[in-house]
Scaffold this motif. Structure first.
Motif, mmCIF file in Angstrom:
data_model
loop_
_atom_site.group_PDB
_atom_site.id
_atom_site.type_symbol
_atom_site.label_atom_id
_atom_site.label_comp_id
_atom_site.label_asym_id
_atom_site.label_seq_id
_atom_site.Cartn_x
_atom_site.Cartn_y
_atom_site.Cartn_z
ATOM 1 N N LEU A 191 50.167 18.748 -31.140
ATOM 2 C CA LEU A 191 49.368 18.459 -29.941
ATOM 3 C C LEU A 191 50.126 17.537 -28.989
ATOM 4 N N ILE A 192 50.326 18.010 -27.774
ATOM 5 C CA ILE A 192 51.018 17.200 -26.760
ATOM 6 C C ILE A 192 50.017 16.889 -25.643
ATOM 7 N N GLU A 193 49.584 15.639 -25.615
ATOM 8 C CA GLU A 193 48.585 15.239 -24.609
ATOM 9 C C GLU A 193 49.374 14.749 -23.397
ATOM 10 N N PHE A 194 49.613 15.653 -22.449
ATOM 11 C CA PHE A 194 50.645 15.353 -21.455
ATOM 12 C C PHE A 194 50.149 14.664 -20.191
ATOM 13 N N SER A 195 48.834 14.582 -20.001
ATOM 14 C CA SER A 195 48.320 13.814 -18.854
ATOM 15 C C SER A 195 46.889 13.399 -19.148
ATOM 16 N N ASN A 196 46.557 12.152 -18.791
ATOM 17 C CA ASN A 196 45.152 11.732 -18.951
ATOM 18 C C ASN A 196 44.483 11.559 -17.593
ATOM 19 N N TYR A 197 45.110 12.094 -16.542
ATOM 20 C CA TYR A 197 44.416 12.146 -15.248
ATOM 21 C C TYR A 197 43.408 13.276 -15.320
ATOM 22 N N CYS A 198 42.239 13.062 -14.724
ATOM 23 C CA CYS A 198 41.258 14.144 -14.705
ATOM 24 C C CYS A 198 40.408 14.056 -13.452
ATOM 25 N N LYS A 199 40.163 15.205 -12.823
ATOM 26 C CA LYS A 199 39.324 15.208 -11.618
ATOM 27 C C LYS A 199 37.847 15.356 -11.976
ATOM 28 N N ASN A 200 37.569 15.566 -13.253
ATOM 29 C CA ASN A 200 36.173 15.758 -13.664
ATOM 30 C C ASN A 200 35.543 14.462 -14.156
ATOM 31 N N ASN A 201 34.227 14.545 -14.300
ATOM 32 C CA ASN A 201 33.485 13.353 -14.670
ATOM 33 C C ASN A 201 32.486 13.621 -15.791
ATOM 34 N N CYS A 202 32.924 14.394 -16.778
ATOM 35 C CA CYS A 202 32.046 14.702 -17.913
ATOM 36 C C CYS A 202 31.491 13.378 -18.466
ATOM 37 N N TYR A 203 30.185 13.349 -18.694
ATOM 38 C CA TYR A 203 29.554 12.062 -19.044
ATOM 39 C C TYR A 203 30.027 11.497 -20.379
ATOM 40 N N TYR A 204 30.517 12.389 -21.267
ATOM 41 C CA TYR A 204 30.865 11.960 -22.629
ATOM 42 C C TYR A 204 32.301 11.507 -22.780
ATOM 43 N N CYS A 205 33.151 11.765 -21.790
ATOM 44 C CA CYS A 205 34.591 11.731 -22.026
ATOM 45 C C CYS A 205 35.263 10.448 -21.517
ATOM 46 N N GLY A 206 36.045 9.849 -22.386
ATOM 47 C CA GLY A 206 36.679 8.568 -22.071
ATOM 48 C C GLY A 206 37.694 8.625 -20.939
ATOM 49 N N TYR A 224 23.984 21.824 -20.960
ATOM 50 C CA TYR A 224 25.269 21.670 -20.265
ATOM 51 C C TYR A 224 25.076 20.731 -19.069
ATOM 52 N N GLU A 225 23.961 20.928 -18.384
ATOM 53 C CA GLU A 225 23.729 20.126 -17.183
ATOM 54 C C GLU A 225 23.394 18.676 -17.493
ATOM 55 N N SER A 226 22.990 18.409 -18.719
ATOM 56 C CA SER A 226 22.745 17.001 -19.056
ATOM 57 C C SER A 226 24.015 16.318 -19.572
ATOM 58 N N LEU A 227 25.071 17.102 -19.780
ATOM 59 C CA LEU A 227 26.347 16.514 -20.242
ATOM 60 C C LEU A 227 27.372 16.402 -19.115
ATOM 61 N N HIS A 228 27.079 17.095 -18.009
ATOM 62 C CA HIS A 228 28.070 17.166 -16.924
ATOM 63 C C HIS A 228 27.418 16.886 -15.572
ATOM 64 N N LEU A 263 31.612 11.450 -30.304
ATOM 65 C CA LEU A 263 31.865 10.041 -30.603
ATOM 66 C C LEU A 263 31.749 9.244 -29.308
ATOM 67 N N THR A 264 31.081 8.118 -29.402
ATOM 68 C CA THR A 264 30.806 7.330 -28.206
ATOM 69 C C THR A 264 32.068 6.706 -27.634
ATOM 70 N N HIS A 265 32.148 6.682 -26.322
ATOM 71 C CA HIS A 265 33.176 5.880 -25.654
ATOM 72 C C HIS A 265 32.453 4.835 -24.820
ATOM 73 N N GLY A 266 32.835 3.591 -25.015
ATOM 74 C CA GLY A 266 32.109 2.475 -24.406
ATOM 75 C C GLY A 266 32.148 2.422 -22.883
ATOM 76 N N PRO A 302 29.063 6.962 -19.213
ATOM 77 C CA PRO A 302 27.596 6.874 -19.083
ATOM 78 C C PRO A 302 26.881 7.050 -20.427
ATOM 79 N N PHE A 303 27.560 7.584 -21.426
ATOM 80 C CA PHE A 303 26.948 7.772 -22.747
ATOM 81 C C PHE A 303 27.308 6.649 -23.721
ATOM 82 N N SER A 304 27.633 5.500 -23.181
ATOM 83 C CA SER A 304 28.079 4.405 -24.057
ATOM 84 C C SER A 304 27.008 3.959 -25.050
#
Ligand code: SAM
Ligand code: FES
Length: 351
Positions: free
Chosen positions: A60-75, A174-178, A238-241, A244-246
């Motif tokens: 697994l190569i995680e090559f960028s942590n920039y993201c234009k999205n705002n998924c409520y669960y994602c760190g 889906y709409e309550s997670l995004h 898994l929660t990320h502090g 919005p789902f902290s």
């Protein structure tokens, strides 16, 4: 439902017969320890019938942590301003592949947030260079939602597989997670496009994501039955502090294992990873996953300096190790359960 009836339901699954929603619900909700153990054992048997004791590794190569999205669960969502953002260069990505190849990896998974810097042109260059240098390896992309022509161009450049979890097959969920700007229909269209183009496709979802109901998991199974993916990625939420789902609780280990074993029985051929999230929720989570039907592990090949920065959830494991250490550690873990890592592209075995 009585124990005997539940065992009968598992027998049906083993014989590849479909279940009614009520039967799935009974399996998903039973407290019977004996039934649970039986489910795990049957899943392991089916995995052995199809894949023996082989475990496939993906680098697994995680090559960028920039993201234009705002998924409520994602760190690494755009709105999290505490994250230090990074991107690997093409040369750094190729260096990860070189190291991985020497360690026996024959699949590279390129994963990132949805980072506009990595235009189609840049991705095509990266994919075609990996393809040229490693003709015997599979290239998997996991870079989110794109349009059909971009997926086609990556495929033509040499990508073979694509991971895009559907996250949930229930639109309201889906709409309550995004946030509003993300569309359930578009996510599903992406999966359809990827299939039509000819990728080996991976879908999947988080177990215990906020607002998830057991009946939604049945929708997920029904959705997967229609899509017939080659891979299914599931792991506990898994929660990320800093999201919005902290305040939302983690998903459960037990329920994730149960879901893994049900998926193995429903999809005997499927590639099913014991995910990093499973290893994060419990120190032996991945080993338990393997014993319940999982047959893939995805050790990290990213440079050590960026690993902690690709933090989708709190306390992510394997952020301090070098790639070789990660590979060695997993080898031992896999062997502890009687399986072995193989040097192989690890394609799906569909008849
Ligand atoms: N951007 C790409 C995409 O959207 O498919 C790939 C990266 S995305 C971070 C990969 C997966 O991580 C998501 O599909 C999601 O299921 C999972 N994930 C994100 N946040 C998580 C969390 N807090 N707990 C568990 N899994 C999470
Ligand atoms: Fe984009 Fe998580 S919100 S990768």
């Amino acid at each position: 439902m009585k124990k005997e009836e539940l065992i009968e339901i598992i027998e049906k699954l083993k014989e590849n017969r479909d279940l009614s929603d009520a039967e799935f619900l009974a399996l998903l909700t039973t407290d019977e320890e004996e039934v649970r153990q039986h489910l795990f054992e049957c899943a392991d048997n089916v995995r052995r019938e199809n894949y023996g004791t082989d475990v496939y590794v993906r680098g697994l190569i995680e090559f960028s942590n920039y993201c234009k999205n705002n998924c409520y669960y994602c760190g690494i969502r755009k709105g999290n301003q505490k994250v230090m953002r990074y991107r690997l260069t093409e040369d750094e990505i190729l260096e990860c592949c070189k190291e991985g190849y020497a360690l026996g990896f024959r699949t590279f998974v390129l994963q990132s947030g949805e980072d506009p810097y990595f235009t189609d042109e840049r991705m095509i260059s990266i994919v075609s260079n990996i393809r040229r240098n490693y003709p015997d390896c599979a290239i998997t992309l996991s870079i989110g939602e794109k349009e059909h022509d971009s997926y086609q161009a990556f495929f033509d450049a040499g990508a073979d597989r694509y991971l895009l979890r559907h996250e949930t097959a229930t639109k309201s969920h889906y709409e309550s997670l995004h946030p509003e700007e993300m569309s359930f229909e578009h996510r599903l269209k992406c999966l359809q496009d990827l299939k039509e183009i000819g990728y080996q496709v991976g879908a999947g979802f988080m177990v215990g994501s906020p607002y998830q109901k057991t009946k939604y998991l049945i929708n997920d199974i029904r959705f997967l039955q229609k899509l017939q993916p080659d891979m299914i990625g599931i792991g506990p939420f898994l929660t990320h502090g800093d999201t919005p789902f902290s305040n939302q609780p983690n998903g459960s280990l037990e329920f994730t294992l149960r879901m893994l074993s049900i998926l193995r029985l429903c999809f005997p051929y499927v590639l099913l990873p014991a995910t990093t999230a499973l290893g994060t929720i419990h120190p032996l989570g991945r080993e338990m996953g393997l014993a319940c039907g999982a047959n893939v592990v995805m050790p990290n090949l990213s440079p050590r300096r960026v690993r902690k920065l690709y933090e989708l959830y709190d306390n992510k494991i394997c952020t301090g190790e070098e790639s070789a250490q990660c590979r060695g550690c997993l080898e031992k873990r896999v062997a502890s359960k009687g399986y072995q890592i193989v040097t192989d592209r690890g394609d799906v075995k569909k008849s």
